[in-house]
Write an enzyme that holds these catalytic residues in place. Structure first.
Site, mmCIF file in Angstrom:
data_model
loop_
_atom_site.group_PDB
_atom_site.id
_atom_site.type_symbol
_atom_site.label_atom_id
_atom_site.label_comp_id
_atom_site.label_asym_id
_atom_site.label_seq_id
_atom_site.Cartn_x
_atom_site.Cartn_y
_atom_site.Cartn_z
ATOM 1 N N LYS A 215 37.637 -65.191 81.840
ATOM 2 C CA LYS A 215 36.160 -65.325 83.547
ATOM 3 C C LYS A 215 36.386 -64.736 83.943
ATOM 4 O O LYS A 215 37.481 -63.846 84.320
ATOM 5 C CB LYS A 215 35.939 -66.566 83.083
ATOM 6 C CG LYS A 215 35.811 -67.398 82.761
ATOM 7 C CD LYS A 215 34.948 -68.608 83.276
ATOM 8 C CE LYS A 215 34.531 -69.693 81.930
ATOM 9 N NZ LYS A 215 33.752 -70.751 82.257
ATOM 10 N N ARG B 103 39.470 -74.418 75.982
ATOM 11 C CA ARG B 103 38.405 -74.204 75.218
ATOM 12 C C ARG B 103 38.714 -72.113 75.495
ATOM 13 O O ARG B 103 38.115 -71.675 76.590
ATOM 14 C CB ARG B 103 36.784 -74.085 76.296
ATOM 15 C CG ARG B 103 35.252 -73.034 75.128
ATOM 16 C CD ARG B 103 34.457 -73.788 75.857
ATOM 17 N NE ARG B 103 33.702 -72.869 75.290
ATOM 18 C CZ ARG B 103 33.213 -72.160 75.718
ATOM 19 N NH1 ARG B 103 32.770 -71.866 76.957
ATOM 20 N NH2 ARG B 103 31.760 -71.766 75.171
#
Length: 355
Positions: free
Chosen positions: A295, A330
């Site tokens: 991210k 995840r």
């Protein structure tokens, strides 16, 4: 908004041996903690030893349900007759069949390539494959449900036939229904069932597990000056409300997983605060999912490294999650993440098997 108190486990130790009455096991997993940070809105935090918890609960009975959640086990989920356990952490592999996802958009638009990638993730050790047909990166435009379903259904069917456990990453009831009919086992909704008024009913009727993720705003607007009074407590309270709403809609509490939503309506400081405080969310009494792979905040901390060069940072966040009892992580990079998990597990096993 809850008044608290909120309890954040801290003071982690490798094993409980020799610490009788001084440590507690976190959520039935592989982490033990010796202290709790007591948080209240508008007050300075306090640090409490686990050995003093009984006296604290006697004077503050409203904290008893939270404490029970912290030390309670997370029972396994039944996914089409297969048990999905939470007594040790598991890896969820990300499979985006979209042209515009932030990290790998366009890589798996071809059905055969996507199915092979999903199977490779399973073979590498991913317990779940999370298939998404709509990008929810900052600024992303919504996708018509028919297009989204057309992207994901052939991949769901192929992975189902190969025996993979499948999660469907969608906000839309129609896509959920179609994917579950095609063989998906779990719903992962970045809106925590708020985007589509029919989605909670679909999940309840199907009797499948669901991930409720926190987000402030929608993908188009969520990174436009996100703000919180206290990011840890605000996200915690919002997730608690969504759990209650899901239960009221007929979803079994034991089938709910929570996700604090790293990167969804958060600044760099918000993301770091949430990762440092992940253990707080075990107080909700649900398994905890961490999704921070590749991210933007990782790039911000590493000279603006592009998404495909954020593996080391992603593994660092993985380690932070494991050390705070996260049950599900995840990730994009499944083999590397599974290896990191195995090493962490080896260290834990060694600590729990003293010579």
């Amino acid at each position: 908004m809850a008044a608290g108190p909120y309890l954040r486990p801290t003071g982690f130790v490798e094993a409980p041996f020799g610490h009788d009455g001084k440590v507690a096991r976190l959520a039935g997993g592989m982490c033990w903690f010796s202290a709790v940070e007591i948080l209240r809105r508008g007050a300075e935090p306090e640090l409490l030893a686990v050995s003093d918890i009984e006296a604290f609960l006697s004077s503050c009975p409203e904290a008893e349900p939270v404490w029970s959640n912290l030390i309670g086990t997370r029972p396994p989920l039944s996914c089409s007759g297969r048990a999905f356990r939470f007594d040790q952490p598991q890896i969820m592999g990300i499979l985006n069949v979209t042209p515009d996802s932030f990290s790998d958009g366009g890589a798996y638009e071809d059905v055969t390539a996507a199915a092979e990638a999903g199977w490779d993730m399973s073979a590498a050790g991913a317990a779940l494959i999370d298939i998404g047909g709509e990008s929810t990166r900052p600024g992303a435009e919504p996708v018509w449900e028919g297009d989204e379903a057309a992207r994901i259904l052939p991949v769901v069917e192929r992975l189902r036939d190969q025996g993979a456990l499948i999660s469907i990453d969608t906000r839309k009831a129609a896509v959920m229904r179609a994917a579950l009919t095609a063989g998906a086992h779990l719903v992962n909704d970045v809106s925590a069932l708020t985007y589509d008024s029919e989605s909670a009913g679909v999940v309840a009727e199907a009797g499948v597990p669901v991930v409720l993720m926190h987000a402030q705003g929608d993908p188009q607007t969520m990174q436009q000056a996100p703000a919180y009074d206290h990011v840890l407590l605000d996200v915690y309270d919002w997730l608690a409300e969504r759990i209650d709403a899901a239960v009221a809609a007929g979803i079994e509490r034991g089938r709910i997983i929570v996700d604090p939503g790293i990167g969804f309506g958060k600044t760099l400081r918000h993301n770091l605060a949430l990762i440092n405080g992940l253990s707080l969310f075990h107080g909700l009494g649900a398994p905890l999912l961490l999704g921070a792979s590749r991210k933007r905040f990782i790039g911000a901390l590493s000279k603006e490294a592009p998404a495909d060069r954020r593996l080391a940072g992603s593994l660092t966040v993985l380690q932070a999650g494991l050390s705070q009892g996260v049950q599900l992580v995840r990730v994009h990079d499944v083999p590397e993440s599974v290896q990191a998990l195995h090493v962490w597990r080896g260290l834990r096993d060694a600590a729990l098997s003293p010579a």
